[in-house]
Design an enzyme around this catalytic site. Sequence first.
Site, short mmCIF file in Angstrom:
data_model
loop_
_atom_site.label_atom_id
_atom_site.label_comp_id
_atom_site.label_asym_id
_atom_site.label_seq_id
_atom_site.Cartn_x
_atom_site.Cartn_y
_atom_site.Cartn_z
CD GLU A 231 15.05 0.66 -7.64
OE1 GLU A 231 15.36 0.31 -6.49
OE2 GLU A 231 15.67 0.28 -8.66
CD GLN A 268 -5.26 -5.19 27.64
OE1 GLN A 268 -4.16 -5.14 28.16
NE2 GLN A 268 -6.27 -4.44 28.02
#
Length: 368
Positions: A231, A268
């Site tokens: 898992e 940015q």
Amino acid sequence: MDLGWQAATQAEHDRIRAEVAAWPDDRSRWRRAGHAGLLGYSVPVAHGGSGRGFLDTARAMEAFGAGCADMGLVFAALAHLFACAMPIAEHGTPAVRDRVLPRLSSGEWVGANAITEADAGSDVGALRATARRAGDHYVLDGVKTFVSNAPLADVLVVYASTEPAFGHLGVTAFIVPRDAPGLSVEPFDKAVLATCPAGEVRLTACRVPADHVLGAPGRGAAVFQSAMRWERTCLFAAFLGRADRLLARCAAHAREHRRFGRPIGANQAVSHGLARLRVRLEAARLLLWRACARLDRAERAVFDVAAAKLAVSEVAVDVAAFALRLLGGAGVRAGSGVTQDLLDAMAATTFSGTTEMQLEQIAGETAW
């Protein structure tokens, strides 16, 4: 360690991603998952599966998560495979494996895992469900909750205490058929992974044949930990694929969406956010691959598995949160999928061991 993709592996990844992306939104998807080999990918070939190891399985499940639009379906399929089929494959008797695994691998049957209790979510040693030997049967009593697939399950892996005084050393794992006398299921709805059915499982003097014990009496904690190896790596590979898909959507939006005469990706604040998440996603992928490679070599990988689960689940949350902010109105509209992605990613920090449990394991494996 080979960090590249072999041609056959890349072709398998591309096949799975394209195939699951084309599935119709109807009830046929479960059997389609079986026909695609996804429900038995790591089950031995002799029992109807593909017999793949951890790394190959993780790469396939990453494609499943990236290609399939419904993460609830992906989670249901992988809970079925890793928390039900694999414990049976690794710990069941030959007769039980021969009877059960081909049906689980094909999708004829649905599998579930019942360990969580209201007062024992992550504490296996605190289970209140009990099992007592009665001749050639065990009699189980208790209540399990948040059992994925329970409303549709044909077979369940159930954990109960056979020696309560021994804590986790007294837990035993059982295979319980859905029609076992004394077993009932009460479905409930949930906001996360919403299309994966879930419910409460009640065991009231539920009789199970003694040969339905997985491993041996008192070995339930070991069975559970072996399931957790699958898992915490291969299931979370699907969340890696989903985060990769969502980040690609963000990048496309940043290129195409314009404000003040230029793409928003030229700012940015956007481009650096994408760059940071890309680095974290690649780092999580490498941690996951390393954990899988070590498990394939039967090496100790406690640190690696915990670090991979932690990194994947946390970057999945951050990618979804970033997408919600970046996409703005488009992200919160019904049908966008982004709010559901965020809820599903948030759940990934809880199931299969919480973030705090992973940090405890990492700390325990670290020489300070």
